[in-house]
Design a protein around this motif. Structure first.
Motif, PDB file in Angstrom:
ATOM      1  N   GLY A 132     -19.712 -45.373  29.664  1.00 26.09           N
ATOM      2  CA  GLY A 132     -19.135 -46.478  28.921  1.00 26.09           C
ATOM      3  C   GLY A 132     -18.297 -47.445  29.721  1.00 26.09           C
ATOM      4  N   PHE A 133     -18.297 -47.355  31.040  1.00 29.86           N
ATOM      5  CA  PHE A 133     -17.568 -48.319  31.856  1.00 29.86           C
ATOM      6  C   PHE A 133     -18.367 -49.614  31.965  1.00 29.86           C
ATOM      7  CE2 PHE A 133     -15.409 -44.469  32.894  1.00 29.86           C
ATOM      8  CZ  PHE A 133     -14.150 -44.835  33.359  1.00 29.86           C
ATOM      9  N   ARG A 134     -17.659 -50.735  31.850  1.00 31.78           N
ATOM     10  CA  ARG A 134     -18.281 -52.050  31.929  1.00 31.78           C
ATOM     11  C   ARG A 134     -17.707 -52.828  33.104  1.00 31.78           C
ATOM     12  NH1 ARG A 134     -16.646 -54.444  26.395  1.00 31.78           N
ATOM     13  NH2 ARG A 134     -14.927 -52.955  26.659  1.00 31.78           N
ATOM     14  N   GLU A 135     -18.456 -53.788  33.592  1.00 27.40           N
ATOM     15  CA  GLU A 135     -18.002 -54.559  34.745  1.00 27.40           C
ATOM     16  C   GLU A 135     -16.821 -55.432  34.358  1.00 27.40           C
ATOM     17  OE1 GLU A 135     -19.774 -57.228  38.418  1.00 27.40           O
ATOM     18  OE2 GLU A 135     -20.992 -56.901  36.614  1.00 27.40           O
ATOM     19  N   TRP A 136     -15.775 -55.370  35.160  1.00 26.65           N
ATOM     20  CA  TRP A 136     -14.568 -56.136  34.897  1.00 26.65           C
ATOM     21  C   TRP A 136     -14.794 -57.613  35.182  1.00 26.65           C
ATOM     22  CZ3 TRP A 136     -10.100 -56.985  32.789  1.00 26.65           C
ATOM     23  CH2 TRP A 136      -9.235 -57.934  33.331  1.00 26.65           C
ATOM     24  N   THR A 137     -14.356 -58.461  34.277  1.00 35.00           N
ATOM     25  CA  THR A 137     -14.288 -59.902  34.484  1.00 35.00           C
ATOM     26  C   THR A 137     -12.889 -60.357  34.077  1.00 35.00           C
ATOM     27  OG1 THR A 137     -15.126 -60.352  32.254  1.00 35.00           O
ATOM     28  CG2 THR A 137     -16.750 -60.240  34.045  1.00 35.00           C
ATOM     29  N   PRO A 138     -12.349 -61.394  34.719  1.00 34.71           N
ATOM     30  CA  PRO A 138     -10.964 -61.803  34.433  1.00 34.71           C
ATOM     31  C   PRO A 138     -10.721 -62.204  32.981  1.00 34.71           C
ATOM     32  CG  PRO A 138     -11.690 -62.738  36.515  1.00 34.71           C
ATOM     33  CD  PRO A 138     -12.902 -62.108  35.882  1.00 34.71           C
ATOM     34  N   ASP A 139     -11.775 -62.570  32.240  1.00 41.00           N
ATOM     35  CA  ASP A 139     -11.581 -62.950  30.846  1.00 41.00           C
ATOM     36  C   ASP A 139     -11.798 -61.783  29.886  1.00 41.00           C
ATOM     37  OD1 ASP A 139     -14.275 -62.699  31.273  1.00 41.00           O
ATOM     38  OD2 ASP A 139     -14.835 -64.548  30.228  1.00 41.00           O
ATOM     39  N   GLY A 183     -13.504 -34.952  47.483  1.00 39.85           N
ATOM     40  CA  GLY A 183     -12.373 -35.517  46.764  1.00 39.85           C
ATOM     41  C   GLY A 183     -12.796 -36.642  45.845  1.00 39.85           C
ATOM     42  N   ALA A 184     -13.722 -37.488  46.313  1.00 38.02           N
ATOM     43  CA  ALA A 184     -14.192 -38.600  45.488  1.00 38.02           C
ATOM     44  C   ALA A 184     -14.870 -38.095  44.224  1.00 38.02           C
ATOM     45  CB  ALA A 184     -15.152 -39.469  46.294  1.00 38.02           C
ATOM     46  N   TYR A 185     -15.680 -37.054  44.354  1.00 37.51           N
ATOM     47  CA  TYR A 185     -16.386 -36.514  43.192  1.00 37.51           C
ATOM     48  C   TYR A 185     -15.411 -35.901  42.188  1.00 37.51           C
ATOM     49  CZ  TYR A 185     -19.231 -33.409  40.332  1.00 37.51           C
ATOM     50  OH  TYR A 185     -19.801 -32.760  39.260  1.00 37.51           O
ATOM     51  N   ALA A 186     -14.442 -35.111  42.672  1.00 36.49           N
ATOM     52  CA  ALA A 186     -13.473 -34.491  41.770  1.00 36.49           C
ATOM     53  C   ALA A 186     -12.696 -35.555  41.003  1.00 36.49           C
ATOM     54  CB  ALA A 186     -12.517 -33.597  42.560  1.00 36.49           C
ATOM     55  N   SER A 187     -12.281 -36.626  41.690  1.00 38.38           N
ATOM     56  CA  SER A 187     -11.545 -37.704  41.039  1.00 38.38           C
ATOM     57  C   SER A 187     -12.440 -38.485  40.085  1.00 38.38           C
ATOM     58  CB  SER A 187     -10.945 -38.643  42.085  1.00 38.38           C
ATOM     59  OG  SER A 187     -10.072 -37.953  42.951  1.00 38.38           O
ATOM     60  N   LEU A 188     -13.688 -38.712  40.495  1.00 40.91           N
ATOM     61  CA  LEU A 188     -14.634 -39.422  39.625  1.00 40.91           C
ATOM     62  C   LEU A 188     -14.854 -38.679  38.323  1.00 40.91           C
ATOM     63  CD1 LEU A 188     -16.831 -41.619  39.095  1.00 40.91           C
ATOM     64  CD2 LEU A 188     -18.432 -40.113  40.318  1.00 40.91           C
ATOM     65  N   ARG A 189     -15.089 -37.378  38.420  1.00 41.90           N
ATOM     66  CA  ARG A 189     -15.310 -36.608  37.196  1.00 41.90           C
ATOM     67  C   ARG A 189     -14.076 -36.624  36.298  1.00 41.90           C
ATOM     68  NH1 ARG A 189     -19.303 -32.624  36.669  1.00 41.90           N
ATOM     69  NH2 ARG A 189     -18.231 -32.307  34.670  1.00 41.90           N
ATOM     70  N   ALA A 190     -12.887 -36.576  36.891  1.00 41.57           N
ATOM     71  CA  ALA A 190     -11.662 -36.648  36.098  1.00 41.57           C
ATOM     72  C   ALA A 190     -11.541 -38.005  35.418  1.00 41.57           C
ATOM     73  CB  ALA A 190     -10.450 -36.375  36.979  1.00 41.57           C
ATOM     74  N   MET A 191     -11.886 -39.071  36.123  1.00 47.40           N
ATOM     75  CA  MET A 191     -11.829 -40.411  35.538  1.00 47.40           C
ATOM     76  C   MET A 191     -12.834 -40.558  34.394  1.00 47.40           C
ATOM     77  SD  MET A 191     -10.742 -43.528  35.310  1.00 47.40           S
ATOM     78  CE  MET A 191      -9.533 -43.537  36.629  1.00 47.40           C
ATOM     79  N   LEU A 192     -14.031 -40.036  34.559  1.00 49.51           N
ATOM     80  CA  LEU A 192     -15.047 -40.152  33.517  1.00 49.51           C
ATOM     81  C   LEU A 192     -14.652 -39.377  32.264  1.00 49.51           C
ATOM     82  CD1 LEU A 192     -18.375 -39.877  35.564  1.00 49.51           C
ATOM     83  CD2 LEU A 192     -17.062 -41.925  34.950  1.00 49.51           C
ATOM     84  N   ALA A 193     -13.830 -38.344  32.427  1.00 45.58           N
ATOM     85  CA  ALA A 193     -13.390 -37.543  31.280  1.00 45.58           C
ATOM     86  C   ALA A 193     -12.166 -38.130  30.591  1.00 45.58           C
ATOM     87  CB  ALA A 193     -13.081 -36.115  31.739  1.00 45.58           C
TER      88      ALA A 193
END
Length: 480
Positions: free
Chosen positions: A82-89, A288-298
């Motif tokens: 469900g992450f979407r690309e950030w735009t300033p607006d 480390g990147a994978y562990a942090s990524l999975r935490a962020m996705l959760a």
């Protein structure tokens, strides 16, 4: 002082050389060596979860061999979550999920929190580059009837580790017309691989006095990429040049604008009868990147706006516009504050937010090696299976005592096992993103997981330490 905070197990049964569940019972914290393995403190369900988590990690690592492929794999997972690309607006609402792709080589994910961003951010930072061989700008040459590639090193390699192992060629070639092609050769079973040919013990007398770092010199790390001449009048250089043109529609000149890397071709594998450890290329620091990524996705709706920063080029000093020393992260956080405050935004809002920001800079650590334990000072050395490393480097590189105490509390409250990691004085070194981010006036602490054979062609990690690092990141994001 070393600590280990998991609740212990009364015992463990060994059946057919596989670990079996045992009943849990309380155990006091580990105050001195030796500490019990954290496998002993896992419930049966937690151990199953750790093994399942590691299987997904191996799938991730099989695909994520370079920065380009790591960003691609991470973005695919983020979009599905469900992450979407950030735009300033874009409209910032608590719980909304966004990403910023930095040139396909670095990535920032963030989840908007319920607290004002001026109160600070919560950032988990890791690097996604690993030591490897890169092709030079004009790599193809012919020698002794072979076509070879000239290479350069990325990061600190043990050169001798890269001889006589199958290598895959991965990267991107950009043409003058603005088009690009992503290339991957050597990962599929049906693909050819590439290899740096060493000397046999029958004829290596001229190399025997070399030290281990120079058994293969950097300029000798050139793999064979062809051996069949095109014709009696044209050699193997022409054969390879024709292959590149016919297969990929690229010329030899197009390699000047290419980013091509040679990495070990083997797939991730389990280690040992019990399958408790894993070996693969690139765990420094895609673990480390994978562990942090999975935490962020959760993560769902944190209090503080929470950020995952996956950066390029840590192995070469955090440099370039995709490395942690660039202004990419700073600029994005400024955009977020402006989106929140509108015309009320002033530069001091960002600097004050940085003062209130907490960062976990995650990178793996050299674990005590059973063959050469003397490379470490035992009381402060990280051990495989004993949890997350809190890095206490000394010499002006430590986090403040207040921040270290805060992190200890967060980990203890979440039941996450941890230990300390300090190198022998004057005997070792290592870097992370931490120093770069702390210069922005953020509170930063370095953590990681213990790993054997870092910067070798294949390194070894424990599934229980990966699981602990994931839970440490989740506790960090969730903490008030």
């Amino acid at each position: 002082m070393r600590r280990n905070h998991r609740t212990g197990l009364a015992g463990i049964l060994l059946s057919s050389l596989l670990l079996a569940p045992a009943a849990a019972s309380a155990a006091p914290p580990c105050e001195k060596r030796p500490c019990p393995s954290n496998w002993l403190s896992l419930s049966s369900s937690d151990r199953d979860a750790a093994f399942a988590f590691a299987e997904d990690y191996k799938r991730f690592m099989a695909a994520a061999r370079t920065e380009l492929t790591t960003v691609r794999e991470s973005l695919d997972r983020a979009r599905k979550a469900g992450f979407r690309e950030w735009t300033p607006d874009a409209k910032l609402t608590p719980g909304s999920r966004w990403y910023k792709n930095n040139r396909d080589r670095a990535l920032i994910l963030f989840v908007v929190g319920s607290a004002p961003m001026a109160d600070g951010f919560r950032i988990a930072a890791s690097h996604i580059d690993s030591p490897r061989l890169d092709l030079k700008a004009r790599p193809l040459y012919e020698k002794q009837g072979f076509a070879l590639f000239q290479t350069n090193t990325h990061g600190n390699l043990l050169n001798y580790q890269w001889g006589n192992i199958p290598l895959a060629l991965i990267g991107r070639i950009s043409r003058k017309d603005g088009t690009s092609i992503d290339l991957s050769v050597g990962l599929k079973p049906e693909d050819p691989v590439f290899m740096i040919a060493g000397l046999s013990p029958h004829v290596d007398i001229d190399l025997r006095n070399r030290t281990n770092r120079d058994v293969l010199a950097a300029e000798e790390l050139d793999p064979i990429v062809g051996s069949m001449p095109k014709s009696a009048n044209e050699g193997v250089f022409a054969q390879v040049a024709d292959y590149l043109r016919e297969t990929y529609a690229v010329s030899v000149d197009d390699l000047v604008s290419a980013e091509l890397s040679l990495v070990p071709a083997s797939a991730p594998r389990d280690i040992g009868f019990d399958r408790a450890m894993m070996t693969m290329y690139g765990q420094d620091d895609r673990l480390g990147a994978y562990a942090s990524l999975r935490a962020m996705l959760a993560l769902e709706r944190p209090k503080a706006t929470s950020v995952l920063f996956l950066a390029d080029n840590e192995e070469t000093g955090n440099n370039n516009n995709t490395g942690a020393a660039s202004d990419t992260l700073v600029n994005l956080l400024g955009e977020l504050l402006y989106a929140e405050l509108g015309d009320r935004y002033r530069p001091p809002h960002l600097s004050r937010a940085f003062e209130r920001t907490r960062v976990l800079s995650t990178d793996v650590n050299d674990a005590v090696n059973p063959t050469w334990p003397g490379a470490w000072e035992e009381g402060n050395a990280p051990h495989v299976g004993e949890g997350v490393n809190i890095k206490v480097y000394g010499q002006g590189n430590n986090a403040t005592t207040e921040y270290a105490a805060w992190l200890r509390r967060i980990l203890d409250d979440a039941g996450v096992p941890w230990q300390t990691a300090t190198y022998k004085v004057g005997r070792a070194s290592g870097g992370t993103l931490g120093g770069t981010l702390s210069r922005r006036d953020m509170d930063v602490i370095d953590i990681g997981a213990p790993v054997l054979s870092i910067h070798n062609s294949h390194d070894l990690s424990s599934k229980v330490d990966l699981w602990s690092l994931y839970n440490a990141n989740r506790a960090f994001f969730a903490a008030p």
